[in-house]
Design a protein around this motif. Structure first.
Motif, mmCIF file in Angstrom:
data_model
loop_
_atom_site.group_PDB
_atom_site.id
_atom_site.type_symbol
_atom_site.label_atom_id
_atom_site.label_comp_id
_atom_site.label_asym_id
_atom_site.label_seq_id
_atom_site.Cartn_x
_atom_site.Cartn_y
_atom_site.Cartn_z
ATOM 1 N N GLY A 33 -25.841 -19.531 -18.131
ATOM 2 C CA GLY A 33 -25.110 -20.772 -17.921
ATOM 3 C C GLY A 33 -25.550 -21.560 -16.701
ATOM 4 N N THR A 34 -26.592 -21.067 -16.007
ATOM 5 C CA THR A 34 -27.106 -21.764 -14.825
ATOM 6 C C THR A 34 -28.626 -21.844 -14.903
ATOM 7 N N SER A 35 -29.211 -22.511 -13.944
ATOM 8 C CA SER A 35 -30.673 -22.508 -13.842
ATOM 9 C C SER A 35 -31.123 -21.537 -12.741
ATOM 10 N N TRP A 36 -30.191 -20.751 -12.197
ATOM 11 C CA TRP A 36 -30.485 -19.802 -11.124
ATOM 12 C C TRP A 36 -31.098 -18.524 -11.693
ATOM 13 N N ARG A 37 -32.125 -18.053 -10.995
ATOM 14 C CA ARG A 37 -32.784 -16.814 -11.368
ATOM 15 C C ARG A 37 -32.635 -15.813 -10.226
ATOM 16 N N PHE A 38 -32.664 -14.544 -10.548
ATOM 17 C CA PHE A 38 -32.633 -13.506 -9.521
ATOM 18 C C PHE A 38 -33.543 -12.376 -9.956
ATOM 19 N N GLY A 39 -33.859 -11.518 -9.020
ATOM 20 C CA GLY A 39 -34.748 -10.401 -9.317
ATOM 21 C C GLY A 39 -34.290 -9.150 -8.608
ATOM 22 N N ILE A 40 -35.195 -8.214 -8.509
ATOM 23 C CA ILE A 40 -34.902 -6.920 -7.902
ATOM 24 C C ILE A 40 -34.454 -7.079 -6.453
ATOM 25 N N ASP A 41 -34.972 -8.095 -5.761
ATOM 26 C CA ASP A 41 -34.593 -8.335 -4.369
ATOM 27 C C ASP A 41 -33.081 -8.500 -4.227
ATOM 28 N N ALA A 42 -32.479 -9.269 -5.105
ATOM 29 C CA ALA A 42 -31.029 -9.490 -5.044
ATOM 30 C C ALA A 42 -30.274 -8.193 -5.336
ATOM 31 N N LEU A 43 -30.778 -7.389 -6.254
ATOM 32 C CA LEU A 43 -30.117 -6.117 -6.563
ATOM 33 C C LEU A 43 -30.234 -5.139 -5.397
ATOM 34 N N LEU A 44 -31.416 -5.093 -4.784
ATOM 35 C CA LEU A 44 -31.604 -4.218 -3.631
ATOM 36 C C LEU A 44 -30.724 -4.654 -2.467
ATOM 37 N N GLY A 45 -30.501 -5.956 -2.353
ATOM 38 C CA GLY A 45 -29.678 -6.488 -1.280
ATOM 39 C C GLY A 45 -28.241 -5.998 -1.326
ATOM 40 N N LEU A 46 -27.823 -5.501 -2.466
ATOM 41 C CA LEU A 46 -26.461 -4.960 -2.583
ATOM 42 C C LEU A 46 -26.313 -3.621 -1.866
ATOM 43 N N LEU A 47 -27.443 -2.960 -1.592
ATOM 44 C CA LEU A 47 -27.418 -1.691 -0.855
ATOM 45 C C LEU A 47 -27.513 -2.007 0.636
ATOM 46 N N PRO A 48 -26.514 -1.681 1.405
ATOM 47 C CA PRO A 48 -26.543 -2.007 2.836
ATOM 48 C C PRO A 48 -27.759 -1.395 3.543
ATOM 49 N N VAL A 49 -28.403 -2.155 4.339
ATOM 50 C CA VAL A 49 -29.546 -1.821 5.194
ATOM 51 C C VAL A 49 -30.750 -1.307 4.406
ATOM 52 N N ALA A 50 -30.617 -0.212 3.714
ATOM 53 C CA ALA A 50 -31.750 0.382 2.999
ATOM 54 C C ALA A 50 -32.305 -0.568 1.944
ATOM 55 N N GLY A 51 -31.427 -1.266 1.253
ATOM 56 C CA GLY A 51 -31.879 -2.203 0.228
ATOM 57 C C GLY A 51 -32.653 -3.362 0.824
ATOM 58 N N ASP A 52 -32.165 -3.895 1.933
ATOM 59 C CA ASP A 52 -32.861 -5.003 2.592
ATOM 60 C C ASP A 52 -34.195 -4.542 3.170
ATOM 61 N N LEU A 53 -34.232 -3.339 3.693
ATOM 62 C CA LEU A 53 -35.479 -2.793 4.223
ATOM 63 C C LEU A 53 -36.493 -2.591 3.106
ATOM 64 N N LEU A 54 -36.077 -2.014 2.008
ATOM 65 C CA LEU A 54 -36.972 -1.806 0.875
ATOM 66 C C LEU A 54 -37.465 -3.144 0.324
ATOM 67 N N SER A 55 -36.582 -4.115 0.243
ATOM 68 C CA SER A 55 -36.948 -5.450 -0.220
ATOM 69 C C SER A 55 -38.013 -6.071 0.684
ATOM 70 N N ALA A 56 -37.823 -5.922 1.992
ATOM 71 C CA ALA A 56 -38.802 -6.459 2.953
ATOM 72 C C ALA A 56 -40.152 -5.763 2.785
ATOM 73 N N LEU A 57 -40.120 -4.454 2.603
ATOM 74 C CA LEU A 57 -41.372 -3.708 2.428
ATOM 75 C C LEU A 57 -42.098 -4.140 1.155
ATOM 76 N N LEU A 58 -41.355 -4.358 0.079
ATOM 77 C CA LEU A 58 -41.975 -4.822 -1.162
ATOM 78 C C LEU A 58 -42.562 -6.225 -0.985
ATOM 79 N N GLY A 59 -41.871 -7.073 -0.235
ATOM 80 C CA GLY A 59 -42.367 -8.419 0.027
ATOM 81 C C GLY A 59 -43.667 -8.437 0.810
ATOM 82 N N LEU A 60 -43.921 -7.379 1.575
ATOM 83 C CA LEU A 60 -45.177 -7.295 2.323
ATOM 84 C C LEU A 60 -46.389 -7.224 1.400
ATOM 85 N N GLY A 61 -46.163 -6.880 0.136
ATOM 86 C CA GLY A 61 -47.271 -6.833 -0.824
ATOM 87 C C GLY A 61 -47.945 -8.190 -0.981
#
Length: 118
Positions: free
Chosen positions: A28-56
């Protein structure tokens, strides 16, 4: 580096960015999300893992000999998202709205396109 190697690195960057930031559409929207948003739901560890994946994507920029200033800008986007991610709720919204990985892939593609025009 051959054109096919450059294209492969850009394709890998775009695929990773899409997986992390835009794999699924919010109905119902034009908004997209990915694994980054799901990882962000995990406090600290999710954001760290997301940052590490972004380094790719920054790794691909490094392998393409992108200027250090571009790589630092890309790293800044990752750092900003990591800091925003430490704030409950705001961080979760930022993961969907800021899309650091898509931004970084766009920056890399733009740099390569400009370099090829010279």
């Amino acid at each position: 580096m051959t054109d096919s190697e450059i294209e492969l690195r850009l394709r890998r960057s775009r695929q990773l960015a899409t997986l992390l930031d835009g794999a699924w559409l919010i109905p119902g929207t034009s908004w997209r999300f990915g694994i980054d948003a799901l990882l962000g739901l995990l406090p600290v560890a999710g954001d760290l893992l997301s940052a590490l994946l972004g380094l790719g994507i920054i790794w691909q920029a490094h392998k393409l000999s992108a200027p250090r200033s571009l790589q630092l800008k890309m790293l800044g986007y990752i750092a900003l998202d990591f800091l925003l991610g430490s704030v409950p709720v705001i961080g979760d919204i930022a993961d969907v709205a800021f899309r650091k990985n898509i931004r970084n892939a766009d920056l890399l593609e733009t740099w390569v396109a400009r370099r090829n025009k010279k």
